[in-house]
Design an enzyme around this catalytic site. Structure first.
Site, PDB file in Angstrom:
ATOM      1  N   LEU A  98       0.849  -1.196   0.000  1.00  5.38           N
ATOM      2  CA  LEU A  98       0.000   0.000   0.000  1.00  5.38           C
ATOM      3  C   LEU A  98       0.884   1.246   0.000  1.00  5.38           C
ATOM      4  CD1 LEU A  98      -2.468  -1.374   2.643  1.00  5.38           C
ATOM      5  CD2 LEU A  98      -3.045  -0.881   0.254  1.00  5.38           C
ATOM      6  N   HIS A 114       0.811 -11.454  10.291  1.00  8.37           N
ATOM      7  CA  HIS A 114       1.962 -11.973   9.556  1.00  8.37           C
ATOM      8  C   HIS A 114       2.411 -13.292  10.200  1.00  8.37           C
ATOM      9  CE1 HIS A 114       5.448 -11.829   6.951  1.00  8.37           C
ATOM     10  NE2 HIS A 114       6.186 -12.198   7.999  1.00  8.37           N
TER      11      HIS A 114
HETATM   12  C1  GAR Z   1      -1.798 -15.911   6.403  1.00 12.63           C
HETATM   13  O1  GAR Z   1      -0.919 -16.914   6.829  1.00 12.63           O
HETATM   14  C2  GAR Z   1      -1.241 -14.535   6.709  1.00 12.63           C
HETATM   15  O2  GAR Z   1      -0.533 -14.493   7.923  1.00 12.63           O
HETATM   16  C3  GAR Z   1      -0.308 -14.333   5.536  1.00 12.63           C
HETATM   17  O3  GAR Z   1      -1.039 -14.810   4.437  1.00 12.63           O
HETATM   18  C4  GAR Z   1      -1.887 -15.869   4.875  1.00 12.63           C
HETATM   19  C5  GAR Z   1      -3.282 -15.589   4.402  1.00 12.63           C
HETATM   20  O4  GAR Z   1      -4.123 -16.680   4.670  1.00 12.63           O
HETATM   21  N1  GAR Z   1       0.049 -12.954   5.378  1.00 12.63           N
HETATM   22  C6  GAR Z   1       1.268 -12.546   5.034  1.00 12.63           C
HETATM   23  O5  GAR Z   1       2.182 -13.305   4.786  1.00 12.63           O
HETATM   24  C7  GAR Z   1       1.431 -11.036   4.992  1.00 12.63           C
HETATM   25  N2  GAR Z   1       2.808 -10.673   4.915  1.00 12.63           N
HETATM   26  P1  GAR Z   1      -5.684 -16.514   4.719  1.00 12.63           P
HETATM   27  O6  GAR Z   1      -6.095 -15.879   3.390  1.00 12.63           O
HETATM   28  O7  GAR Z   1      -6.209 -17.918   4.844  1.00 12.63           O
HETATM   29  O8  GAR Z   1      -6.052 -15.653   5.883  1.00 12.63           O
END
Ligand code: GAR
Length: 206
Positions: A98, A114
């Site tokens: 963003l 995260h």
């Molecule tokens: C989750 O593990 C979240 O922590 C990660 O993406 C996944 C989304 O899963 N986010 C990142 O890595 C951000 N840097 P979800 O769509 O099932 O919630």
């Protein structure tokens, strides 16, 4: 006062589902999820939102201009009542950077989850980074969003032990389970006015 929430997603939506359960069950009060916005069409997160009767919008990345894209995001949020001064924006697997302008508008009112114990392993593939580094403990973090990636003041963290022979899938699944616990909890603390930002530190009032 009601704090309307906008959730930004890109894929699977399991954190979105945990947040929808928390806001519709009464665990989080006076903070309905007013809009779920995806940058990708056809993702599971959109089906989950629809199952909960929550409005959705897809804003595809058809423009290279990041400022123009983020202006569309802000428009959609405000149209659904997620105002910069009173609403809240939650990033739930939103895989897009963003602009500082957008982050500034929702400064102090935008959270991210995260899958690592920040400041270790920011960016993409955090669970694989942890496996590659050979750490014995990793986990997940909810933090306020600042313009730098995965760098904002930390609200809550949960540790997860790395087991001998863990695969990316097995470790990610155990971390994800904890993500679903701490994200709704952090949002509840915010909505109840229990978080105070002091520089880089987040003070949690009992
Ligand atoms: C989750 O593990 C979240 O922590 C990660 O993406 C996944 C989304 O899963 N986010 C990142 O890595 C951000 N840097 P979800 O769509 O099932 O919630």
């Amino acid at each position: 006062m009601t704090c309307k929430i906008g959730v930004l997603v890109s894929g699977r939506g399991s954190n979105l589902e945990a947040l929808l359960k928390a806001t519709t069950s009464g665990f989080i009060k006076n903070a309905p999820i007013a809009i779920v916005i995806s940058n990708k069409p056809g993702v599971r997160a959109l089906d989950i939102a629809k199952r909960f009767g929550t409005p959705t919008e897809v804003i595809p990345v058809d423009v290279q201009d990041r400022a123009a894209y983020d202006a569309k995001l802000a428009d959609a949020l405000i149209r659904h009542g997620v105002e910069p001064g009173s609403g809240m924006v939650l990033l739930a697997g939103f895989m897009r950077l963003l602009t500082p302008e957008f982050v500034g508008r929702y400064s102090g009112r935008m959270l991210n989850i995260h899958p690592s114990l920040l400041p270790s392993f920011p960016g993409l593939n955090a669970q694989q980074q942890a496996l590659d580094a050979g750490v014995k403990v990793t986990g997940c973090t909810v933090h306020f969003v600042v313009p730098e990636v995965d760098a904002g003041p930390i609200i809550l963290q949960r540790a997860v032990e790395v087991a001998e022979g863990d695969s990316l899938e097995s470790l990610s699944a155990r971390i994800l389970k904890q993500e679903h616990v701490i994200y709704p909890h952090a949002v509840k603390l915010f909505v109840e006015g229990k978080l105070t930002l002091k520089g880089r530190k987040v003070i949690i009032r009992p």
